[in-house]
Design an enzyme around this catalytic site. Structure first.
Site, PDB file in Angstrom:
ATOM      1  N   LYS A   1       0.867  -1.183   0.000  1.00  0.00           N
ATOM      2  CA  LYS A   1       0.000   0.000   0.000  1.00  0.00           C
ATOM      3  C   LYS A   1       0.900   1.228   0.000  1.00  0.00           C
ATOM      4  O   LYS A   1       1.986   1.211   0.621  1.00  0.00           O
ATOM      5  CB  LYS A   1      -0.867  -0.001   1.275  1.00  0.00           C
ATOM      6  CG  LYS A   1      -1.606   1.296   1.554  1.00  0.00           C
ATOM      7  CD  LYS A   1      -2.666   1.600   0.522  1.00  0.00           C
ATOM      8  CE  LYS A   1      -3.328   2.950   0.771  1.00  0.00           C
ATOM      9  NZ  LYS A   1      -4.259   3.321  -0.316  1.00  0.00           N
TER      10      LYS A   1
ATOM     11  N   CYS B   1      -2.465   9.882  -6.333  1.00  0.00           N
ATOM     12  CA  CYS B   1      -3.564   9.625  -5.408  1.00  0.00           C
ATOM     13  C   CYS B   1      -4.639  10.698  -5.604  1.00  0.00           C
ATOM     14  O   CYS B   1      -4.368  11.889  -5.467  1.00  0.00           O
ATOM     15  CB  CYS B   1      -3.105   9.640  -3.951  1.00  0.00           C
ATOM     16  SG  CYS B   1      -4.494   9.332  -2.824  1.00  0.00           S
TER      17      CYS B   1
HETATM   18  O1  IRO Z   1      -7.457   6.795  -1.328  1.00  0.00           O
HETATM   19  C1  IRO Z   1      -6.386   6.127  -1.459  1.00  0.00           C
HETATM   20  O2  IRO Z   1      -5.691   5.725  -0.509  1.00  0.00           O
HETATM   21  C2  IRO Z   1      -5.976   5.881  -2.861  1.00  0.00           C
HETATM   22  N1  IRO Z   1      -6.957   5.466  -3.705  1.00  0.00           N
HETATM   23  C3  IRO Z   1      -6.723   5.286  -5.055  1.00  0.00           C
HETATM   24  O3  IRO Z   1      -7.621   4.898  -5.815  1.00  0.00           O
HETATM   25  N2  IRO Z   1      -5.476   5.521  -5.536  1.00  0.00           N
HETATM   26  C4  IRO Z   1      -4.460   5.930  -4.743  1.00  0.00           C
HETATM   27  O4  IRO Z   1      -3.336   6.122  -5.238  1.00  0.00           O
HETATM   28  C5  IRO Z   1      -4.715   6.114  -3.337  1.00  0.00           C
HETATM   29  I1  IRO Z   1      -3.160   6.674  -2.100  1.00  0.00           I
END
Ligand code: IRO
Length: 309
Positions: free
Chosen positions: A43, A127
């Protein structure tokens, strides 16, 4: 049959997990290690642990998923320490980083350098779910600044996770920037940002953060993912591998992304829906397609998409 290389990193299987779903805890990472996945990707990490956005923040839908997780993670030190625990699976362990600032990214990258059990870094520039923060990779100047600072200090294989682009000029502008740097790979695409999915019976949004706006994954985004993989395959120096992610839930989907030029494929929404057995499922389906077509390795057809006559 399914082996591949991303830059000089060998993968016994070109299919592995996307950053985000089911890869935040050591237990989840170990389950990926035990699966047929060809690598383990964490993650996205920030300097300090984060709780992320209020739930409901991830929902599966018939056509895929919507999420506004808000970057919940256990902090970069956790994923650095996990490297030693995961070495026994003898598959590349890649750490995703998504610092809240360039300074944070540089600090995290510096700390990852010495860890030999980290095969590569995937720097997340896309993100879509941090309220008030634009996706870095939609700001071309900022992207160039970040990559210049990163490569002034980084010596590990490093790639970037890109958002989807929708304008051919943007592909060219982005490729022109990326080609300036010793990148090992680009991962295309992150979720399509700020979609909106509604429960019409309850007359409300599916997710809570950002009034229901979140990143789309799954079937919704496959055609856009294919286009981004193809464009960057055609525009980037061949030394920069393209890793495909977006709407892959079958061997056919994986085959299509490799036909567009992908060296490897990542599974996100489908992993959330079906669990780590998805890697054996998709590997078996892709192998069957290749055998039916007489291909021995993915290099026999990778990038060889033809235009309709
Ligand atoms: O909301 C999130 O943690 C997230 N959700 C996404 O769909 N892509 C991302 O790069 C991330 I960092």
């Amino acid at each position: 049959m399914l082996q591949t290389k991303i830059a000089n990193i060998k993968l016994a299987n070109c299919i592995y997990n996307a950053s985000g779903p089911a890869c935040s805890s050591l237990e989840e990472l170990q389950a990926l290690g035990q699966s047929a996945a060809g690598a383990i990707l964490s993650k996205s990490a920030t300097l300090a642990p984060r709780a992320g956005n209020p739930a409901p923040r991830y929902v599966d839908t018939p056509w895929g998923s919507i999420n506004s997780m808000g970057l919940p993670n256990k902090g970069h030190a956790y994923y650095l320490a996990a490297a030693k625990e995961l070495a026994s699976f003898q598959k590349p362990y890649i750490v995703s980083l998504s610092g809240m600032s360039l300074a944070d990214n540089l600090k995290m990258i510096a700390e990852m350098q010495e860890e030999e059990n980290i095969a590569a870094i995937e720097l997340n520039l896309s993100c879509p779910n941090l309220p008030g923060k634009p996706q870095t990779a939609y700001d071309f100047e900022q992207t160039e600044k970040v990559l210049a600072a990163v490569f002034a200090q980084n010596n590990k294989p490093l790639g970037v996770k890109l958002p989807p682009y929708f304008d051919l000029l943007h592909f060219e502008q982005m490729a022109q920037i990326l080609n300036q740097f010793p990148l090992s790979f680009v991962s295309c695409i992150n979720s399509i940002g700020n979609g909106l999915v509604i429960d019409w019976e309850k007359e409300e949004t599916l997710i809570r953060p950002k009034d229901g706006f979140g990143g789309l994954g799954g079937d919704y985004i496959k055609a856009t993912a294919l286009a981004n993989v193809r464009q960057f395959y055609l525009l980037l120096r061949p030394e920069i591998s393209v890793v495909a992610v977006g709407g892959i839930k079958s061997g056919q989907d994986a085959f299509e992304h490799i036909l567009c030029g992908a060296k490897a494929v990542q599974i996100g929404t489908h992993l959330m829906k079906t669990g780590p057995s998805c890697f054996a499922q998709i590997s078996a389906e892709l192998t069957a397609i290749m055998q039916a077509k007489g291909y021995q390795s993915i290099e026999d057809f990778r990038g060889k998409l033809k235009t309709a006559a």
